[in-house]
Design a protein around this motif. Structure first.
Motif, PDB file in Angstrom:
ATOM      1  N   ASP A  82       0.817  -1.213   0.000  1.00 42.17           N
ATOM      2  CA  ASP A  82       0.000   0.000   0.000  1.00 42.17           C
ATOM      3  C   ASP A  82       0.853   1.266   0.000  1.00 42.17           C
ATOM      4  N   LEU A  83       2.155   1.131   0.167  1.00 44.61           N
ATOM      5  CA  LEU A  83       3.044   2.286   0.226  1.00 44.61           C
ATOM      6  C   LEU A  83       3.652   2.585  -1.143  1.00 44.61           C
ATOM      7  N   VAL A  84       4.171   3.800  -1.281  1.00 42.35           N
ATOM      8  CA  VAL A  84       4.934   4.202  -2.462  1.00 42.35           C
ATOM      9  C   VAL A  84       6.407   4.115  -2.082  1.00 42.35           C
ATOM     10  N   TYR A  85       7.217   3.543  -2.951  1.00 37.52           N
ATOM     11  CA  TYR A  85       8.642   3.383  -2.703  1.00 37.52           C
ATOM     12  C   TYR A  85       9.419   4.399  -3.534  1.00 37.52           C
ATOM     13  N   VAL A  86      10.065   5.348  -2.835  1.00 39.30           N
ATOM     14  CA  VAL A  86      10.826   6.425  -3.479  1.00 39.30           C
ATOM     15  C   VAL A  86      12.273   5.961  -3.583  1.00 39.30           C
ATOM     16  N   CYS A  87      12.677   5.596  -4.781  1.00 41.59           N
ATOM     17  CA  CYS A  87      14.002   5.027  -5.015  1.00 41.59           C
ATOM     18  C   CYS A  87      15.023   6.112  -5.351  1.00 41.59           C
ATOM     19  N   TYR A  88      16.236   5.933  -4.828  1.00 39.89           N
ATOM     20  CA  TYR A  88      17.324   6.833  -5.208  1.00 39.89           C
ATOM     21  C   TYR A  88      18.620   6.052  -5.301  1.00 39.89           C
ATOM     22  N   CYS A  89      19.573   6.644  -6.001  1.00 42.04           N
ATOM     23  CA  CYS A  89      20.902   6.060  -6.137  1.00 42.04           C
ATOM     24  C   CYS A  89      21.925   7.183  -5.997  1.00 42.04           C
ATOM     25  N   GLU A  90      23.019   7.098  -6.744  1.00 40.07           N
ATOM     26  CA  GLU A  90      24.108   8.051  -6.586  1.00 40.07           C
ATOM     27  C   GLU A  90      23.797   9.426  -7.175  1.00 40.07           C
ATOM     28  N   SER A  91      23.360   9.472  -8.429  1.00 39.04           N
ATOM     29  CA  SER A  91      23.137  10.768  -9.073  1.00 39.04           C
ATOM     30  C   SER A  91      22.371  10.568 -10.368  1.00 39.04           C
TER      31      SER A  91
END
Length: 142
Positions: A82-91
Motif C-alpha cells: 500500500d506504500l509508495v517506494y521512493v528510489c534513489y541512487c548516486e546521481s
C-alpha cells in the motif's frame, strides 16, 4: 526562427498530461526533505538502491537499503504494497534507482524516483546518516 522555438510548444492540454505524468514518476529533494523534516512520512518509504557498503557510508535519514540487483519476489515479501517506494541512487549519471523502481513496479509496487540521487541531496545541503563519506566521495557502487 530561434532554436528555442524551432519545435513549437505543445498545446496546454498536452503539456498538462505530459508534466502531470512526469511528476507521477519523480519527487525532488526539496519536497522530500520538507516532508521528512515535518515528520510527514505516512504513505511512502525512501529506498536506497545501491550496494550495502555505500548505504552504510551515507544515506538519506530513514531510508532502507534494497540493492536493485537483489530485488526479487522473494526479497520483497516483507514490503507493504500500500506504500509508495521512493528510489534513489548516486546521481543523475547512475541508473540504479531506475532499475530498482522498474523491478519493484514489475512486482506490483507503486514507485517514484528521487531526482538527483544522494549526490543532489548532499549538494542541496540536506542531512545524511551513516559512517561518513570517504575521501573517494559518493560513488555509484551499484
Amino acid at each position: 526562427m530561434t532554436r528555442t522555438l524551432a519545435f513549437p510548444a505543445a498545446a496546454p492540454e498536452a503539456a498538462v498530461r505530459y508534466f502531470g505524468a512526469e511528476l507521477g514518476f519523480e519527487v525532488d529533494p526539496d519536497d522530500l526533505v520538507q516532508d521528512l523534516e515535518a515528520g510527514r512520512t505516512d504513505g511512502y518509504v525512501v529506498v536506497e538502491t545501491r550496494a550495502p557498503e555505500v548505504f552504510a557510508l551515507a544515506r538519506i535519514p530513514g531510508a532502507i537499503n534494497l540493492p536493485y540487483r537483489d530485488i526479487t519476489a522473494e526479497s520483497v515479501t516483507h514490503l507493504d504494497r500500500d506504500l509508495v517506494y521512493v528510489c534513489y541512487c548516486e546521481s543523475t549519471v547512475c541508473n540504479a534507482a531506475t532499475k530498482g523502481a522498474l523491478k519493484l513496479a514489475e512486482l506490483g509496487f507503486k514507485v517514484k524516483r528521487l531526482s538527483g540521487g544522494i549526490t543532489g541531496w548532499i549538494a542541496a545541503g540536506y542531512p545524511v546518516e551513516g559512517a561518513g563519506i570517504t575521501e573517494r566521495g559518493i560513488r555509484c557502487a551499484c
